[in-house]
Design an enzyme around this catalytic site. Structure first.
Site, mmCIF file in Angstrom:
data_model
loop_
_atom_site.group_PDB
_atom_site.id
_atom_site.type_symbol
_atom_site.label_atom_id
_atom_site.label_comp_id
_atom_site.label_asym_id
_atom_site.label_seq_id
_atom_site.Cartn_x
_atom_site.Cartn_y
_atom_site.Cartn_z
ATOM 1 N N LYS A 84 0.839 -1.216 0.000
ATOM 2 C CA LYS A 84 0.000 0.000 0.000
ATOM 3 C C LYS A 84 0.865 1.254 0.000
ATOM 4 C CE LYS A 84 -2.981 0.676 3.540
ATOM 5 N NZ LYS A 84 -2.784 1.981 4.180
ATOM 6 N N ASP A 92 1.882 -1.197 11.887
ATOM 7 C CA ASP A 92 0.532 -1.612 11.476
ATOM 8 C C ASP A 92 0.223 -3.061 11.850
ATOM 9 O OD1 ASP A 92 -0.065 0.865 10.376
ATOM 10 O OD2 ASP A 92 0.705 0.322 8.400
ATOM 11 N N LYS A 116 -4.563 5.556 14.860
ATOM 12 C CA LYS A 116 -4.642 4.910 13.542
ATOM 13 C C LYS A 116 -6.109 4.932 13.076
ATOM 14 C CE LYS A 116 -0.272 4.003 13.067
ATOM 15 N NZ LYS A 116 0.494 4.752 12.055
HETATM 16 C C1 S3P Z 1 2.443 4.770 6.252
HETATM 17 C C2 S3P Z 1 2.978 5.094 7.454
HETATM 18 C C3 S3P Z 1 2.442 4.637 8.753
HETATM 19 C C4 S3P Z 1 1.439 3.499 8.585
HETATM 20 C C5 S3P Z 1 0.502 3.717 7.447
HETATM 21 C C6 S3P Z 1 1.256 3.892 6.142
HETATM 22 C C7 S3P Z 1 3.066 5.291 5.023
HETATM 23 O O1 S3P Z 1 1.814 5.721 9.391
HETATM 24 O O2 S3P Z 1 0.707 3.332 9.778
HETATM 25 O O3 S3P Z 1 -0.378 2.619 7.321
HETATM 26 O O4 S3P Z 1 2.760 4.798 3.913
HETATM 27 O O5 S3P Z 1 3.886 6.227 5.130
HETATM 28 P P1 S3P Z 1 2.656 6.713 10.347
HETATM 29 O O6 S3P Z 1 3.726 7.227 9.516
HETATM 30 O O7 S3P Z 1 1.715 7.798 10.744
HETATM 31 O O8 S3P Z 1 3.089 5.844 11.489
#
Ligand code: S3P
Length: 452
Positions: free
Chosen positions: A27, A326, A353
């Site tokens: 993702k 995550d 989250k």
């Molecule tokens: C992500 C960073 C994470 C993660 C999210 C995707 C990203 O969040 O929880 O699902 O793609 O940069 P945080 O950077 O806020 O921890």
């Protein structure tokens, strides 16, 4: 809101899980492929793009700001970008659905363009804090009009030229790091992000791949210092997206928990800033073999062979948290089936989250009869020692709170339960893992959709 109508389902104990499957594309890398392709010159061709709702929200927003983005068969997408500085004012509000990554990274892109954009989202996203990005982006000159508590709906007025800044991250967040770097692409001079605790580094890897002048150094205190030269010119790239380790986490834990299982998941991203869960599960006694390690699209990948294992509770070192931020909901489920106590701390970020993942998981696991203690920054779980979980009174119903990873975690819990676990709404799973139910069924999972 997930585009699909809500759908409740019950997952229950199955025989051994077996087979060889591939999970959808990563993702984080999929979002960044669309964003960087949309501001590069020339064509970017992406293979293995995750076609989940969150990533589609990013594609729709980039189209609304001028990029040409076309799908050409499953997972294969062509992007013709507008060039750094070339984003256009969107005609209507950008609907980010459930996606925090789309919202925060796109706020960074808009912040250094001479355009104004309004971001809206579903009930879950509208509760999430945005100050973590509006604070540094304001220092770069962007202006924000947010809803109370720095939440969506929120309007960004970008500034061009923006002011390059040096910013030390107050929270370990790849989203905040990436928002500042993306804004820095169209600012004159050098934008620096100082990261005391390393987080996923896909933005750095991919910015370099697109031709940005980006250097990473270690500071005197051991922090990572990322320096990006602005007014960058990005060139379109071919991108191969590896399978998402955050999605692989669910069949991996299911195979560890269901007796007799032997499952292989191919082409899983093994970037060390993402793969913490697999190390923790191995430390708990999990049999996870990384076969055929290789590189694909600038990222390490491997095939994971996972066999049922007796897990033992451990104290999870807080410094692994960013590399599996995550994955804690599914680790909580593994801990609930382990022998002895698992202590997990340093998880305060889980409270902001897609849901408050500490509280929602604690409530749901307690409904499944799991003994646990909720802490402000974590959970302590006393596992069942491998025996099936489940309350005395039949099938517990779990409120997934519009959170895809909560829904999938309890689906896995259902496979290791006495009477089954009912999830009130599986629809949000489509944000990150379309095809989850079919993939789990192909391994032997039992899911019964509830009549409405
Ligand atoms: C992500 C960073 C994470 C993660 C999210 C995707 C990203 O969040 O929880 O699902 O793609 O940069 P945080 O950077 O806020 O921890």
């Amino acid at each position: 809101m997930s585009a699909a109508p809500s759908r409740s389902a019950t997952f229950s104990a199955a025989g051994p899980l077996s087979g060889c499957v591939a999970v959808p594309g990563d993702k984080s890398i999929s979002h960044r492929s669309l964003m960087l392709g949309a501001i590069a010159l020339g064509e970017t061709v992406v293979d293995g793009l995750l076609e989940g709702e969150d990533v589609i929200a990013t594609a729709t927003a980039m189209r609304a700001m001028g990029a040409t983005i076309e799908r050409d068969g499953a997972g294969r997408w062509h992007i013709h970008g507008v060039g750094v500085g070339g984003l256009l004012q969107p005609a209507t509000a950008l609907d980010m659905g459930n996606s925090g990554t789309s919202t925060r990274l796109l706020m960074g892109l808009v912040a250094s363009h001479p355009i104004t954009a309004t971001f809206i989202g579903d009930a879950s996203l509208s509760k999430r804090p945005m100050a973590r990005v509006t604070v540094p982006l304001s220092l770069m000159g962007a202006e924000f009009t947010a809803s109370p508590g720095d939440r969506l709906p929120l309007m960004v007025r970008g500034l061009c030229p923006a002011v390059p800044i040096e910013y030390r991250l107050p929270v370990a967040s790849a989203q905040v790091k990436s928002a500042v770097l993306l804004a820095g692409l169209n600012a004159p001079g050098i934008t620096r992000v100082i990261e005391p605790v390393p987080t996923r580094d896909h933005s750095e890897r991919m910015l370099r791949g697109f031709g940005a002048d980006l250097v990473v150094e270690e500071g005197a205190d051991g922090a990572r210092i990322i320096a990006l030269h602005g007014e960058a010119e990005l060139r379109g790239q071919p991108i191969v997206v590896p399978g998402d380790p955050s999605s692989a986490a669910f069949p991996v834990v299911a195979a560890l928990l269901v007796p007799g299982s032997d499952v292989t998941i191919t082409n899983v991203g093994m970037n060390p800033t993402r793969a913490g869960l697999f190390d923790v599960l191995r430390a708990m006694g999990g049999s996870i073999e990384a076969l055929n390690p290789r590189e694909a699209g600038g990222e390490p990948v491997a095939d994971l062979r996972v066999r049922h294992s007796v897990l033992r509770g451990i104290e999870v070192p807080p410094d692994v948290v960013p590399s599996m931020v995550d994955e804690f909901p599914i680790l909580f489920v593994a801990a609930a089936l382990a022998e002895g106590r698992t202590v997990m701390r340093g998880l305060e970020e889980l409270r902001v989250k897609e849901s408050d993942r500490i509280a929602v998981m604690a409530r749901g696991l307690a409904a499944c009869g799991v003994r646990l203690e909720e802490l402000e920054d974590g959970l302590i779980i006393d596992g069942s020692g491998g025996g099936p979980i489940g309350g005395a009174g039949g099938v517990p119903t779990i409120a997934a709170e519009l959170d895809h990873r909560i829904a999938m975690s309890f689906a896995v819990a259902g496979l290791a339960s006495r009477h089954g676990v009912r999830i009130d709404d599986m629809a949000p799973v489509a944000t990150s893992f379309p095809g989850f139910s079919a993939l789990m069924a192909s391994l032997g999972a039992i899911e019964r959709e509830d009549a409405v």
